[in-house]
Design a protein around this motif. Structure first.
Motif, short mmCIF file in Angstrom:
data_model
loop_
_atom_site.label_atom_id
_atom_site.label_comp_id
_atom_site.label_asym_id
_atom_site.label_seq_id
_atom_site.Cartn_x
_atom_site.Cartn_y
_atom_site.Cartn_z
N VAL A 195 0.86 -1.18 0.00
CA VAL A 195 0.00 0.00 0.00
C VAL A 195 0.90 1.24 0.00
CG1 VAL A 195 -1.86 1.24 1.15
CG2 VAL A 195 -1.75 -1.26 1.30
N ASP A 196 0.88 1.98 -1.09
CA ASP A 196 1.80 3.10 -1.29
C ASP A 196 0.98 4.34 -1.68
OD1 ASP A 196 3.90 4.78 -1.87
OD2 ASP A 196 4.80 3.51 -3.41
N PHE A 197 0.92 5.33 -0.77
CA PHE A 197 0.19 6.55 -1.13
C PHE A 197 0.91 7.77 -0.57
CE2 PHE A 197 -1.71 5.41 2.95
CZ PHE A 197 -2.01 6.61 3.57
N GLY A 198 0.61 8.92 -1.17
CA GLY A 198 1.32 10.14 -0.80
C GLY A 198 0.39 11.32 -0.63
N VAL A 199 0.86 12.31 0.11
CA VAL A 199 0.11 13.53 0.40
C VAL A 199 1.00 14.71 0.06
CG1 VAL A 199 -1.20 14.78 2.15
CG2 VAL A 199 -0.89 12.29 2.37
N HIS A 200 0.43 15.74 -0.53
CA HIS A 200 1.25 16.94 -0.73
C HIS A 200 0.55 18.17 -0.15
CE1 HIS A 200 -0.40 19.81 -3.76
NE2 HIS A 200 -1.13 18.78 -4.15
N VAL A 201 1.36 19.06 0.41
CA VAL A 201 0.90 20.36 0.89
C VAL A 201 1.83 21.40 0.27
CG1 VAL A 201 0.52 21.83 2.91
CG2 VAL A 201 0.08 19.36 3.06
N LYS A 202 1.27 22.25 -0.55
CA LYS A 202 2.05 23.27 -1.28
C LYS A 202 3.18 22.62 -2.07
CE LYS A 202 0.94 26.78 2.15
NZ LYS A 202 1.43 27.69 3.20
N GLY A 203 2.89 21.45 -2.63
CA GLY A 203 3.88 20.77 -3.46
C GLY A 203 4.91 19.98 -2.69
N ARG A 204 4.91 20.08 -1.36
CA ARG A 204 5.84 19.30 -0.54
C ARG A 204 5.24 17.92 -0.33
NH1 ARG A 204 10.61 22.14 -0.72
NH2 ARG A 204 10.21 24.34 -0.30
N ILE A 205 5.91 16.91 -0.85
CA ILE A 205 5.33 15.57 -0.93
C ILE A 205 5.79 14.69 0.23
CG2 ILE A 205 5.22 13.46 -2.31
CD1 ILE A 205 5.64 15.25 -4.80
N LEU A 206 4.83 14.05 0.88
CA LEU A 206 5.11 13.03 1.88
C LEU A 206 4.82 11.68 1.22
CD1 LEU A 206 3.97 10.98 4.23
CD2 LEU A 206 5.87 12.47 4.85
N ASP A 207 5.84 10.82 1.16
CA ASP A 207 5.76 9.54 0.45
C ASP A 207 6.06 8.42 1.44
OD1 ASP A 207 5.81 7.53 -1.41
OD2 ASP A 207 7.57 8.24 -2.49
#
Length: 423
Positions: A195-207
């Motif tokens: 299970v691989d998902f990511g979140v971004h806030v103002k283009g800053r990506i958490l992977d």
């Protein structure tokens, strides 16, 4: 109405008051009496305590925006690890601590954006891990995860949202598979699911990624990959050489083996996958952390952040592309070429507006109202504007596993931003 004199109240401190009020003022008299002590002096009024603000609790499934809970915009710090060897001095350096405080207090800077993404990831995966079970469809799992991310991060175009399609990779598929709208695949008891998902806030990506299994056959495979990822994180740091980190990852991974139906399989590192640096709106930066020993002399640098991820397999330890593509992204250096299809021009405008250079999938195009876009999407790919990222498979019958964290190389310490109680 005049106040009573001092002599009126020598014998009875309330007498003067009673004379001053009419019969209809009994309530006021009683209030005045209660407001005096035994000597007739006025009591000091106690200050009323302001009621404490009730802490907003997260829902289950998680759908309450984080901004409603962390109203000051300060999000939880990840796991902090000191740098090794020659970099230990950074922990107490006043200069480095000042630089770090300056970055930490600037809401436009990296730290709070990535930490917000990390908290979203922890909450969403906590819910997902409780509910992902045999019998669940991949499409149902993906939509539940994505609904949680969108709600918690308050999806808003390129300001905040999903960083890339939810990867739900079964068994010999190691990466880059996300279910399409028509997908009917259901998880079975013997499956190994990444299970691989990511979140971004103002283009800053958490992977960040994890692996689940539903019976114990492949426990050792998961243990090997998790240990290899943790080893890579321990070795990472400012001035650490990428090739040397890879060597430690491989050594850790390949010290494990898995027994399946009486046959022993060595855990192999998947040699043509890697961790990577991350840049704004760009999931794969310009540095890679290979998973096998190599002589890459490049070093990690202060201020960079990385996805440290490792993949292990009971197969050949090498992946190939296969199956229908579900991951697409506009190239960072996309050429400016004339597009002969009007639909391709329109689709490119949609991609620029909603995703920029972030990775997307067909379900995301469906969701924002695009239709009959396959020809246009293929045209953008053929013109070199959009990149395809097809699913990646080891040999049939093998099992693969993945664990991944995002780390920040802060001036004073290394922060494993996505660390949680689960992994």
């Amino acid at each position: 109405m005049s106040m009573s004199t001092a002599t009126d109240s020598v014998d009875d401190p309330t007498r003067g008051l009673a004379q001053e009020f009419d019969a209809d003022d009994n309530d006021d008299i009683e209030e005045a009496i209660n407001g005096m002590d035994a000597s007739g002096s006025a009591k000091k009024k106690k200050k009323k305590k302001k009621p404490k603000k009730k802490k907003v609790e997260q829902s289950d499934p998680p759908r309450i925006p984080l901004s409603k809970i962390y109203t000051d915009g300060i999000y939880p710090e990840g796991e902090v690890q000191p740098y090794k060897d020659d970099n230990v001095w950074r922990t107490t350096s006043e200069e480095k601590r000042y630089i770090e405080r300056t970055i930490d207090q600037d809401p436009e800077e990296t730290y709070q954006s990535i930490r917000k993404g990390a908290e979203v990831h922890r909450l969403v995966r906590q819910h997902a891990r409780k509910h992902i079970r045999p019998g669940k469809s991949l499409k149902e799992i993906a939509e539940d995860i994505e609904d949680g991310v969108r709600a918690l991060v308050e999806e808003n175009g390129l300001e905040a949202g999903i960083a890339f399609p939810t990867g739900l990779n079964l068994n010999d598929c190691a990466a880059h598979y996300s279910p399409k709208a028509s997908d009917t695949t259901v998880i079975s008891q013997g499956d190994v699911l990444k299970v691989d998902f990511g979140v971004h806030v103002k283009g800053r990506i958490l992977d960040s990624a994890f692996t689940m299994n539903f019976e114990p056959t492949y426990d050792k495979l998961l243990e090997a990959v998790k240990a290899a990822t943790d080893a890579g994180i321990r070795e990472a740091g400012i001035d650490a050489r990428l090739g040397e980190i890879a060597g430690v990852i491989q050594e850790t991974m390949e010290s494990y083996e898995v027994e399946v139906n009486g046959k022993v399989y060595p855990v192999k590192t998947i040699e043509n996958l890697s961790g990577h640096s991350i840049k704004p709106y760009q999931i794969h930066g310009d540095k890679s952390i290979l998973l096998v020993n190599n002589d890459d002399p490049r070093k990690m640098e202060e201020g960079e952040y990385y996805a440290v991820e490792t993949f292990g397999s009971t197969g050949r330890g090498r992946i190939i592309e296969g199956g229908d593509c579900s991951h697409f992204a506009k190239k960072v250096d996309a050429p400016k070429v004339p597009l002969r299809l009007t639909t391709a021009k329109s689709l490119l405008n949609t991609i620029n507006k909603n995703f920029g250079t972030l990775t997307f999938t067909q379900r995301y195009l469906d969701r924002i109202g695009e239709s009959r876009y396959i020809l246009a999407l293929n045209h953008l790919v053929s013109q070199g504007i959009v990149e395809e990222y097809p699913p990646l498979f080891d040999q049939p019958g093998s099992m693969t596993a993945q664990f991944e964290h995002t780390i920040l190389l802060r001036p004073t310490a290394k922060e494993v931003v996505s660390r949680g109680d689960d992994y």
